[in-house]
Design a protein around this motif. Structure first.
Motif, mmCIF file in Angstrom:
data_model
loop_
_atom_site.group_PDB
_atom_site.id
_atom_site.type_symbol
_atom_site.label_atom_id
_atom_site.label_comp_id
_atom_site.label_asym_id
_atom_site.label_seq_id
_atom_site.Cartn_x
_atom_site.Cartn_y
_atom_site.Cartn_z
ATOM 1 N N GLY A 60 0.822 -1.212 0.000
ATOM 2 C CA GLY A 60 0.000 0.000 0.000
ATOM 3 C C GLY A 60 0.849 1.251 0.000
ATOM 4 O O GLY A 60 0.516 2.244 -0.663
ATOM 5 N N THR A 61 1.955 1.230 0.728
ATOM 6 C CA THR A 61 2.859 2.390 0.741
ATOM 7 C C THR A 61 3.479 2.609 -0.630
ATOM 8 O O THR A 61 3.590 3.751 -1.102
ATOM 9 C CB THR A 61 3.963 2.176 1.790
ATOM 10 O OG1 THR A 61 3.358 1.966 3.070
ATOM 11 C CG2 THR A 61 4.883 3.380 1.861
ATOM 12 N N LEU A 62 3.888 1.535 -1.286
ATOM 13 C CA LEU A 62 4.439 1.660 -2.641
ATOM 14 C C LEU A 62 3.385 2.205 -3.598
ATOM 15 O O LEU A 62 3.699 3.008 -4.491
ATOM 16 C CB LEU A 62 4.959 0.309 -3.124
ATOM 17 C CG LEU A 62 6.154 -0.270 -2.349
ATOM 18 C CD1 LEU A 62 6.506 -1.651 -2.872
ATOM 19 C CD2 LEU A 62 7.366 0.656 -2.466
ATOM 20 N N PHE A 100 -4.971 1.397 -7.259
ATOM 21 C CA PHE A 100 -5.828 0.607 -8.146
ATOM 22 C C PHE A 100 -5.953 -0.821 -7.633
ATOM 23 O O PHE A 100 -7.061 -1.378 -7.566
ATOM 24 C CB PHE A 100 -5.238 0.627 -9.566
ATOM 25 C CG PHE A 100 -6.099 -0.016 -10.607
ATOM 26 C CD1 PHE A 100 -6.980 0.743 -11.356
ATOM 27 C CD2 PHE A 100 -6.025 -1.381 -10.853
ATOM 28 C CE1 PHE A 100 -7.781 0.150 -12.321
ATOM 29 C CE2 PHE A 100 -6.810 -1.979 -11.817
ATOM 30 C CZ PHE A 100 -7.702 -1.208 -12.556
ATOM 31 N N TRP A 101 -4.817 -1.446 -7.289
ATOM 32 C CA TRP A 101 -4.844 -2.835 -6.819
ATOM 33 C C TRP A 101 -5.647 -2.943 -5.523
ATOM 34 O O TRP A 101 -6.446 -3.870 -5.352
ATOM 35 C CB TRP A 101 -3.419 -3.337 -6.610
ATOM 36 C CG TRP A 101 -3.342 -4.721 -6.047
ATOM 37 C CD1 TRP A 101 -3.220 -5.080 -4.748
ATOM 38 C CD2 TRP A 101 -3.419 -5.947 -6.784
ATOM 39 N NE1 TRP A 101 -3.201 -6.445 -4.606
ATOM 40 C CE2 TRP A 101 -3.324 -7.005 -5.842
ATOM 41 C CE3 TRP A 101 -3.554 -6.252 -8.136
ATOM 42 C CZ2 TRP A 101 -3.343 -8.343 -6.230
ATOM 43 C CZ3 TRP A 101 -3.581 -7.590 -8.514
ATOM 44 C CH2 TRP A 101 -3.477 -8.613 -7.577
ATOM 45 N N CYS A 102 -5.448 -2.000 -4.611
ATOM 46 C CA CYS A 102 -6.150 -2.034 -3.329
ATOM 47 C C CYS A 102 -7.658 -1.877 -3.524
ATOM 48 O O CYS A 102 -8.463 -2.516 -2.834
ATOM 49 C CB CYS A 102 -5.636 -0.932 -2.405
ATOM 50 S SG CYS A 102 -3.848 -0.908 -2.192
ATOM 51 N N ARG A 103 -8.040 -1.023 -4.437
ATOM 52 C CA ARG A 103 -9.459 -0.749 -4.640
ATOM 53 C C ARG A 103 -10.193 -1.933 -5.248
ATOM 54 O O ARG A 103 -11.324 -2.239 -4.850
ATOM 55 C CB ARG A 103 -9.640 0.453 -5.565
ATOM 56 C CG ARG A 103 -9.248 1.797 -4.986
ATOM 57 C CD ARG A 103 -9.694 2.894 -5.952
ATOM 58 N NE ARG A 103 -9.219 4.210 -5.544
ATOM 59 C CZ ARG A 103 -9.640 5.340 -6.084
ATOM 60 N NH1 ARG A 103 -10.530 5.305 -7.065
ATOM 61 N NH2 ARG A 103 -9.175 6.512 -5.673
ATOM 62 N N TYR A 104 -9.556 -2.595 -6.234
ATOM 63 C CA TYR A 104 -10.319 -3.503 -7.083
ATOM 64 C C TYR A 104 -9.901 -4.966 -7.024
ATOM 65 O O TYR A 104 -10.686 -5.831 -7.412
ATOM 66 C CB TYR A 104 -10.233 -3.022 -8.544
ATOM 67 C CG TYR A 104 -10.585 -1.561 -8.707
ATOM 68 C CD1 TYR A 104 -11.825 -1.079 -8.285
ATOM 69 C CD2 TYR A 104 -9.688 -0.661 -9.253
ATOM 70 C CE1 TYR A 104 -12.153 0.261 -8.414
ATOM 71 C CE2 TYR A 104 -10.002 0.690 -9.393
ATOM 72 C CZ TYR A 104 -11.236 1.147 -8.968
ATOM 73 O OH TYR A 104 -11.556 2.474 -9.089
ATOM 74 N N ILE A 116 8.090 -12.036 -13.598
ATOM 75 C CA ILE A 116 7.519 -11.646 -12.303
ATOM 76 C C ILE A 116 7.745 -10.156 -12.050
ATOM 77 O O ILE A 116 6.880 -9.470 -11.488
ATOM 78 C CB ILE A 116 8.129 -12.513 -11.188
ATOM 79 C CG1 ILE A 116 7.628 -13.954 -11.329
ATOM 80 C CG2 ILE A 116 7.788 -11.965 -9.796
ATOM 81 C CD1 ILE A 116 8.266 -14.945 -10.397
ATOM 82 N N GLY A 117 8.899 -9.634 -12.474
ATOM 83 C CA GLY A 117 9.155 -8.206 -12.332
ATOM 84 C C GLY A 117 8.185 -7.362 -13.139
ATOM 85 O O GLY A 117 7.734 -6.303 -12.680
ATOM 86 N N ALA A 147 3.476 -3.764 -13.509
ATOM 87 C CA ALA A 147 2.121 -3.470 -13.975
ATOM 88 C C ALA A 147 1.198 -3.145 -12.810
ATOM 89 O O ALA A 147 0.350 -2.242 -12.900
ATOM 90 C CB ALA A 147 1.581 -4.668 -14.763
ATOM 91 N N ILE A 148 1.358 -3.876 -11.677
ATOM 92 C CA ILE A 148 0.534 -3.609 -10.499
ATOM 93 C C ILE A 148 0.776 -2.189 -9.985
ATOM 94 O O ILE A 148 -0.162 -1.481 -9.606
ATOM 95 C CB ILE A 148 0.835 -4.649 -9.401
ATOM 96 C CG1 ILE A 148 0.305 -6.027 -9.821
ATOM 97 C CG2 ILE A 148 0.221 -4.234 -8.068
ATOM 98 C CD1 ILE A 148 0.684 -7.147 -8.864
ATOM 99 N N LEU A 149 2.035 -1.764 -9.982
ATOM 100 C CA LEU A 149 2.352 -0.418 -9.502
ATOM 101 C C LEU A 149 1.899 0.653 -10.494
ATOM 102 O O LEU A 149 1.358 1.691 -10.094
ATOM 103 C CB LEU A 149 3.856 -0.294 -9.250
ATOM 104 C CG LEU A 149 4.423 -1.114 -8.081
ATOM 105 C CD1 LEU A 149 5.913 -0.843 -7.924
ATOM 106 C CD2 LEU A 149 3.689 -0.793 -6.784
#
Length: 520
Positions: A104-106, A229-233, A212-213, A218-220
């Motif tokens: 979440g911090t990242l 975005f990742w946290c929300r969905y 994997i990198g 892509a997640i970031l």
């Protein structure tokens, strides 16, 4: 409640010296640095023990606790620390997501990039709850896939297999460039100070490192579409904590002075604000306090919650998610259960079906492996075993006196062994391909495999034989043979074999202690 009044009084402080959003950022920085420190410490310092609780973030993860219990029907004692996260959430709301989670911090750091973001469907937040249902339903049938989506596992796996090796090689290149300019040994002191800390003793190579990198990148970068975005969905841990936070005693609330101007909504990290600022979805609120500062009427407070917005999950979505989770386990097991000879698990690994029920693909065992021999699988263990660890002896062998992988495994997929227990565990057997072995087929002297064999007595024994060389002359050579009663499959013989393309001695999983069926 006194606690509620205390936090509310702090929240009303509008001085530039103290703001709760500042305290939240300080907390995030502290836990991110702590996480990175523990990650770097996840390596041997010359002893067969680790001096810090390097897996502590995984132990506090309630999603891994839940899926390990449902899939494996057992929970390591250390993972009971996750109950503290549950209690914290029920008391204060989703503070783990907003104040502690390193991923979440990242997300916050990348989300701070000033770009024009795109609108996303308001109901998309439900996806993470449906994903959580799929994961939990699958766990009931022994399917462990939470580690693929769990944020703590994602960060550890991505750092271990991609970012940390990349960092090491970039730093080594910089030091080498400095040596080229300043002369040989110019950075020797810097290297010695960094080695074993920020710089790994032996920077490893990993299969799928780039793949994997790129997933992690892509997640970031999804934060450029919408913040967090990742946290929300998609985050199933966030979904689990969101459900728990609906029962939280304290949370963000809005007083009657709210004018519904919407100023707070523009700063909300999680899209938790409704009705122009007058409502809050407690399941989505990260308790970040970013909505406090822009409020022109100081209507935002923190205290005891009297009502909570519903999750609004559709019945069809819940039923579909449940059915998907139930069907996912048998679907991934449609292939016949054929033993893969190249699937060599770490010493202490549970029998394969149980191992797959417990392993969360976090990568801790690969990070701590002294030789870099533990590598992530792709399809070697089937779809169910993606990113689980396997030993690839040609890359790195299993160190005879090392028990670190069992020490860092958070779920017990790899049992913690004493050194005396470990050296008795067989993870495979070595076989000699005599058509490629130098003493057997090419009349050339080589006893490399016998020299490095760590067992006592040695599992590789030599027999003197008379062979003819290419000139027709008879020469006497020592030819290696394998003692199947003594070989433990550590793979060091395969690692050092001088036949470089396909070694003349190789290890397969045959004979592994954990399987009564995979025997010679």
């Amino acid at each position: 409640m006194r606690a509620a009044r205390f936090f509310d009084s702090i929240l009303k402080l509008k001085t530039s010296n103290l703001k709760l959003s500042f305290l939240r950022k300080a907390s995030q920085a502290f836990f991110l640095l702590l996480f990175l420190f523990l990650f770097i410490q996840t390596q041997s310092k010359g002893f067969d023990t680790l001096g810090y609780p390097v897996r502590v973030f995984l132990d506090f993860d309630p999603l891994i606790l839940a899926t390990t219990f449902l899939a494996g029907h057992a929970v390591p004692k250390a993972m009971l620390l996750a109950l503290a996260t549950i209690v914290l959430t029920v008391l204060l709301g989703r503070v783990f997501c907003g104040w502690i989670c390193p991923l979440g911090t990242l997300h916050n750091l990348v989300g701070a990039v000033p770009v024009r973001r795109k609108a996303v469907s308001a109901g998309l937040y439900r996806l993470k709850y449906y994903l959580l249902i799929v994961i939990l339903a699958g766990s009931l049938f022994g399917l462990e896939v939470s580690g693929i989506f769990d944020p703590i596992s994602i960060v550890i796996r991505s750092l271990t297999l991609s970012l940390y090796p990349l960092f090491n090689r970039v730093l080594m290149a910089v030091l080498a460039g400095a040596d080229a300019v300043g002369g040989a040994g110019f950075t020797a002191g810097v290297y010695e100070n960094l080695r074993g800390g920020v710089l790994a003793f032996n920077p490893p190579y990993y299969l799928q490192s780039a793949f994997i990198g790129l997933i992690f990148l892509a997640i970031l970068l999804a934060n450029l579409i919408q913040k967090r975005f990742w946290c929300r969905y998609f985050c199933p841990l966030g979904a689990l904590l969101g459900i728990l936070s609906r029962f939280s005693i304290l949370g963000i609330k809005v007083s009657e002075g709210c004018t519904a101007c919407g100023a707070c909504a523009a700063h909300c990290q999680a899209d938790a604000i409704t009705d122009g600022g007058q409502g809050r979805k407690s399941s989505e609120c990260l308790i970040c306090f970013d909505c406090d500062d822009p409020c022109p009427s100081s209507a935002v407070g923190y205290g005891r919650l009297s009502r909570r917005a519903p999750l609004n999950l559709s019945r069809r979505g819940v039923v579909t998610s449940l059915a998907s989770g139930v069907l996912l386990a048998p679907f991934l097991r449609l292939s016949p259960p054929v033993s893969n000879p190249l699937l060599i698990r770490p010493p202490g690994a549970l029998p394969e079906p149980e191992f797959l029920k417990h392993c969360v693909k976090c990568g801790e065992c690969m990070k701590v492996c002294l030789t870099g021999g533990l590598q992530p699988t792709l399809l070697e263990a089937g779809l169910e075993g993606v990113w689980t660890p396997r030993l690839v002896p040609r890359i790195g062998y299993c160190e005879y006196n090392c028990t670190l992988c069992g020490q860092v495994c958070p779920t017990g997929a790899i049992k913690r062994l004493t050194r005396a227990e470990k050296v008795e565990v067989v993870i495979g057997l070595a076989t000699i391909d005599k058509s490629r072995c130098l003493p057997h087929s090419h009349a050339r002297a080589c006893i490399a495999c016998q020299e490095v064999c760590p067992t006592s007595p040695k599992a590789v024994w030599l027999e003197e034989a008379a062979v003819k060389n290419h000139d027709g002359a008879t020469v006497r050579l020592n030819q290696p043979h394998i003692d199947l009663q003594r070989c433990i499959g550590c793979g060091i013989c395969e690692k050092v074999c001088p036949v470089s393309d396909r070694p003349a001695i190789y290890v397969t999983s045959l004979g592994e202690s954990r399987s009564p069926d995979n025997q010679l």
